[in-house]
Design a protein around this motif. Structure first.
Motif, PDB file in Angstrom:
ATOM      1  N   ILE A   1      14.329 122.189 145.460  1.00  0.00           N
ATOM      2  CA  ILE A   1      14.100 122.436 146.884  1.00  0.00           C
ATOM      3  C   ILE A   1      14.824 121.360 147.679  1.00  0.00           C
ATOM      4  CG2 ILE A   1      12.351 122.263 148.721  1.00  0.00           C
ATOM      5  CD1 ILE A   1      10.402 123.732 146.992  1.00  0.00           C
ATOM      6  N   ARG A   2      15.494 121.764 148.757  1.00  0.00           N
ATOM      7  CA  ARG A   2      16.123 120.800 149.656  1.00  0.00           C
ATOM      8  C   ARG A   2      15.396 120.782 150.989  1.00  0.00           C
ATOM      9  NH1 ARG A   2      21.333 119.375 147.700  1.00  0.00           N
ATOM     10  NH2 ARG A   2      21.985 120.874 146.104  1.00  0.00           N
ATOM     11  N   LYS A   3      15.054 119.582 151.418  1.00  0.00           N
ATOM     12  CA  LYS A   3      14.390 119.396 152.710  1.00  0.00           C
ATOM     13  C   LYS A   3      15.216 120.064 153.816  1.00  0.00           C
ATOM     14  CE  LYS A   3      12.350 115.707 155.496  1.00  0.00           C
ATOM     15  NZ  LYS A   3      12.027 114.275 155.543  1.00  0.00           N
ATOM     16  N   GLY A   4      14.547 120.784 154.704  1.00  0.00           N
ATOM     17  CA  GLY A   4      15.233 121.412 155.823  1.00  0.00           C
ATOM     18  C   GLY A   4      15.640 122.850 155.583  1.00  0.00           C
TER      19      GLY A   4
ATOM     20  N   SER B   1       4.919 122.798 132.530  1.00  0.00           N
ATOM     21  CA  SER B   1       5.137 121.571 131.769  1.00  0.00           C
ATOM     22  C   SER B   1       6.261 120.787 132.405  1.00  0.00           C
ATOM     23  CB  SER B   1       5.468 121.890 130.310  1.00  0.00           C
ATOM     24  OG  SER B   1       6.735 122.489 130.230  1.00  0.00           O
ATOM     25  N   GLY B   2       6.245 119.474 132.174  1.00  0.00           N
ATOM     26  CA  GLY B   2       7.255 118.604 132.761  1.00  0.00           C
ATOM     27  C   GLY B   2       6.778 118.028 134.078  1.00  0.00           C
ATOM     28  N   ALA B   3       7.711 117.417 134.818  1.00  0.00           N
ATOM     29  CA  ALA B   3       7.354 116.758 136.068  1.00  0.00           C
ATOM     30  C   ALA B   3       8.497 116.876 137.066  1.00  0.00           C
ATOM     31  CB  ALA B   3       7.035 115.283 135.812  1.00  0.00           C
ATOM     32  N   VAL B   4       8.142 116.835 138.340  1.00  0.00           N
ATOM     33  CA  VAL B   4       9.142 116.836 139.408  1.00  0.00           C
ATOM     34  C   VAL B   4       8.868 115.657 140.335  1.00  0.00           C
ATOM     35  CG1 VAL B   4       9.351 119.359 139.349  1.00  0.00           C
ATOM     36  CG2 VAL B   4       7.830 118.287 141.043  1.00  0.00           C
ATOM     37  N   GLU B   5       9.901 115.263 141.095  1.00  0.00           N
ATOM     38  CA  GLU B   5       9.720 114.234 142.113  1.00  0.00           C
ATOM     39  C   GLU B   5       9.879 114.870 143.484  1.00  0.00           C
ATOM     40  OE1 GLU B   5      11.276 109.889 142.161  1.00  0.00           O
ATOM     41  OE2 GLU B   5      12.745 111.135 143.213  1.00  0.00           O
ATOM     42  N   VAL B   6       8.895 114.615 144.342  1.00  0.00           N
ATOM     43  CA  VAL B   6       8.918 115.103 145.714  1.00  0.00           C
ATOM     44  C   VAL B   6       9.300 113.929 146.609  1.00  0.00           C
ATOM     45  CG1 VAL B   6       7.511 116.024 147.598  1.00  0.00           C
ATOM     46  CG2 VAL B   6       7.097 116.793 145.250  1.00  0.00           C
ATOM     47  N   ALA B   7      10.381 114.078 147.385  1.00  0.00           N
ATOM     48  CA  ALA B   7      10.805 113.009 148.298  1.00  0.00           C
ATOM     49  C   ALA B   7      10.779 113.534 149.725  1.00  0.00           C
ATOM     50  CB  ALA B   7      12.202 112.523 147.920  1.00  0.00           C
ATOM     51  N   THR B   8       9.815 113.051 150.498  1.00  0.00           N
ATOM     52  CA  THR B   8       9.673 113.532 151.872  1.00  0.00           C
ATOM     53  C   THR B   8      10.497 112.693 152.837  1.00  0.00           C
ATOM     54  OG1 THR B   8       7.763 112.102 152.223  1.00  0.00           O
ATOM     55  CG2 THR B   8       7.317 114.336 151.488  1.00  0.00           C
ATOM     56  N   GLY B   9      10.808 111.492 152.455  1.00  0.00           N
ATOM     57  CA  GLY B   9      11.507 110.548 153.323  1.00  0.00           C
ATOM     58  C   GLY B   9      11.294 109.190 152.682  1.00  0.00           C
ATOM     59  N   ARG B  10      10.364 108.447 153.234  1.00  0.00           N
ATOM     60  CA  ARG B  10      10.034 107.154 152.636  1.00  0.00           C
ATOM     61  C   ARG B  10       9.252 107.319 151.340  1.00  0.00           C
ATOM     62  NH1 ARG B  10       9.365 105.296 158.069  1.00  0.00           N
ATOM     63  NH2 ARG B  10       7.266 106.125 158.119  1.00  0.00           N
ATOM     64  N   THR B  11       8.425 108.362 151.319  1.00  0.00           N
ATOM     65  CA  THR B  11       7.480 108.520 150.214  1.00  0.00           C
ATOM     66  C   THR B  11       8.036 109.357 149.072  1.00  0.00           C
ATOM     67  OG1 THR B  11       5.822 108.585 151.946  1.00  0.00           O
ATOM     68  CG2 THR B  11       5.069 109.071 149.718  1.00  0.00           C
ATOM     69  N   LYS B  12       7.784 108.903 147.853  1.00  0.00           N
ATOM     70  CA  LYS B  12       8.112 109.701 146.671  1.00  0.00           C
ATOM     71  C   LYS B  12       6.831 109.961 145.897  1.00  0.00           C
ATOM     72  CE  LYS B  12      12.932 108.883 145.807  1.00  0.00           C
ATOM     73  NZ  LYS B  12      13.632 107.709 146.357  1.00  0.00           N
TER      74      LYS B  12
ATOM     75  N   GLN C   1       9.735 120.666 153.656  1.00  0.00           N
ATOM     76  CA  GLN C   1       9.410 119.331 154.157  1.00  0.00           C
ATOM     77  C   GLN C   1       9.801 118.199 153.226  1.00  0.00           C
ATOM     78  OE1 GLN C   1       5.722 118.847 156.077  1.00  0.00           O
ATOM     79  NE2 GLN C   1       5.643 120.954 156.801  1.00  0.00           N
ATOM     80  N   ALA C   2      10.396 118.534 152.083  1.00  0.00           N
ATOM     81  CA  ALA C   2      10.776 117.488 151.131  1.00  0.00           C
ATOM     82  C   ALA C   2      11.852 118.016 150.188  1.00  0.00           C
ATOM     83  CB  ALA C   2       9.545 117.057 150.324  1.00  0.00           C
ATOM     84  N   ASP C   3      12.591 117.073 149.573  1.00  0.00           N
ATOM     85  CA  ASP C   3      13.443 117.425 148.437  1.00  0.00           C
ATOM     86  C   ASP C   3      12.554 117.430 147.194  1.00  0.00           C
ATOM     87  OD1 ASP C   3      15.904 117.455 149.842  1.00  0.00           O
ATOM     88  OD2 ASP C   3      16.060 115.270 149.671  1.00  0.00           O
ATOM     89  N   VAL C   4      12.772 118.378 146.311  1.00  0.00           N
ATOM     90  CA  VAL C   4      12.033 118.390 145.048  1.00  0.00           C
ATOM     91  C   VAL C   4      13.047 118.480 143.911  1.00  0.00           C
ATOM     92  CG1 VAL C   4      10.263 119.529 143.667  1.00  0.00           C
ATOM     93  CG2 VAL C   4      10.081 119.556 146.176  1.00  0.00           C
ATOM     94  N   THR C   5      12.983 117.513 142.988  1.00  0.00           N
ATOM     95  CA  THR C   5      13.947 117.405 141.886  1.00  0.00           C
ATOM     96  C   THR C   5      13.226 117.370 140.544  1.00  0.00           C
ATOM     97  OG1 THR C   5      15.270 116.019 143.368  1.00  0.00           O
ATOM     98  CG2 THR C   5      15.908 116.029 141.053  1.00  0.00           C
ATOM     99  N   ALA C   6      13.725 118.091 139.567  1.00  0.00           N
ATOM    100  CA  ALA C   6      13.147 118.057 138.220  1.00  0.00           C
ATOM    101  C   ALA C   6      13.426 116.698 137.584  1.00  0.00           C
ATOM    102  CB  ALA C   6      13.733 119.175 137.367  1.00  0.00           C
ATOM    103  N   LEU C   7      12.402 116.061 137.018  1.00  0.00           N
ATOM    104  CA  LEU C   7      12.579 114.745 136.394  1.00  0.00           C
ATOM    105  C   LEU C   7      13.031 114.878 134.941  1.00  0.00           C
ATOM    106  CD1 LEU C   7       9.569 112.760 137.866  1.00  0.00           C
ATOM    107  CD2 LEU C   7      12.000 112.439 138.346  1.00  0.00           C
ATOM    108  N   GLY C   8      12.725 116.004 134.341  1.00  0.00           N
ATOM    109  CA  GLY C   8      13.156 116.268 132.963  1.00  0.00           C
ATOM    110  C   GLY C   8      13.215 117.775 132.836  1.00  0.00           C
ATOM    111  N   TYR C   9      13.155 118.277 131.610  1.00  0.00           N
ATOM    112  CA  TYR C   9      13.036 119.734 131.476  1.00  0.00           C
ATOM    113  C   TYR C   9      11.653 120.151 131.960  1.00  0.00           C
ATOM    114  CZ  TYR C   9      17.303 119.810 128.799  1.00  0.00           C
ATOM    115  OH  TYR C   9      18.608 119.695 128.427  1.00  0.00           O
TER     116      TYR C   9
ATOM    117  N   GLY D   1       3.874 111.468 160.660  1.00  0.00           N
ATOM    118  CA  GLY D   1       4.336 110.155 161.076  1.00  0.00           C
ATOM    119  C   GLY D   1       5.450 109.589 160.209  1.00  0.00           C
ATOM    120  N   GLU D   2       5.897 110.366 159.240  1.00  0.00           N
ATOM    121  CA  GLU D   2       7.004 109.905 158.375  1.00  0.00           C
ATOM    122  C   GLU D   2       8.316 109.832 159.127  1.00  0.00           C
ATOM    123  OE1 GLU D   2       8.273 110.774 154.659  1.00  0.00           O
ATOM    124  OE2 GLU D   2       6.882 109.225 154.073  1.00  0.00           O
TER     125      GLU D   2
END
Ligand code: CMP
Length: 139
Positions: free
Chosen positions: A46-49, A60-71, A92-100, A138-139
């Protein structure tokens, strides 16, 4: 017999407490709404915007959500991509797969059908989306 890699929708659904509380008929219906998808390490889901057209459950697995300052890290049993669909806003955030990651994808129409036919799931998803919304203010 067909080779079972454990990737069929039925076995993926078992990982979600939200779904396992349902009876067999309800689970069978939900199975028809979800599409399994494997995500690769580093893949941007997912790309913010952007406009949102689908929501995702993590089997299964994990993703990272980056809204701006916060991950924030999300993992098995969590979901993401619900906010754009619920609040009719851009992602509202970028979402990236951390692994498979093994994901279950719900297109918008199926997401709405899921919420409409399952009030308890709707409540849970609305609540999490609200908490995330408040976290991002407030981000
Ligand atoms: P959406 O805005 O559709 O796309 C980005 C997704 O990241 C969002 O839906 C949520 O699912 C997720 N997200 C946004 N903010 C947070 C947060 N503070 N904590 C966890 N997940 C979040």
């Amino acid at each position: 017999p067909p080779l079972d890699l454990g990737l069929n929708t039925a076995s993926l659904i078992e990982k979600f407490p939200m779904f396992s509380a349902l009876d067999e008929a309800e689970r069978r219906e939900i199975r028809t709404l979800l599409r399994p998808r494997l995500a690769f390490p580093g893949e941007i889901l997912i790309r913010k915007g952007d406009r949102g057209t689908s929501a995702y459950f993590i089997s299964s697995g994990a993703v990272e959500v980056a809204t701006g300052r916060t991950k924030v890290r999300l993992g098995r049993g969590d979901f993401f991509g619900e906010m754009a669909l619920i609040t009719h806003t851009r992602r509202q955030a970028d979402v990236t797969a951390l692994g498979y990651c093994q994901l279950l994808v719900l297109e918008e129409a199926e997401f709405r059908r899921l919420l409409k036919s399952n009030p308890s799931i709707r409540e849970r998803i609305d609540q999490v989306a609200l908490e995330r919304q408040q976290m991002n203010v407030g981000e």
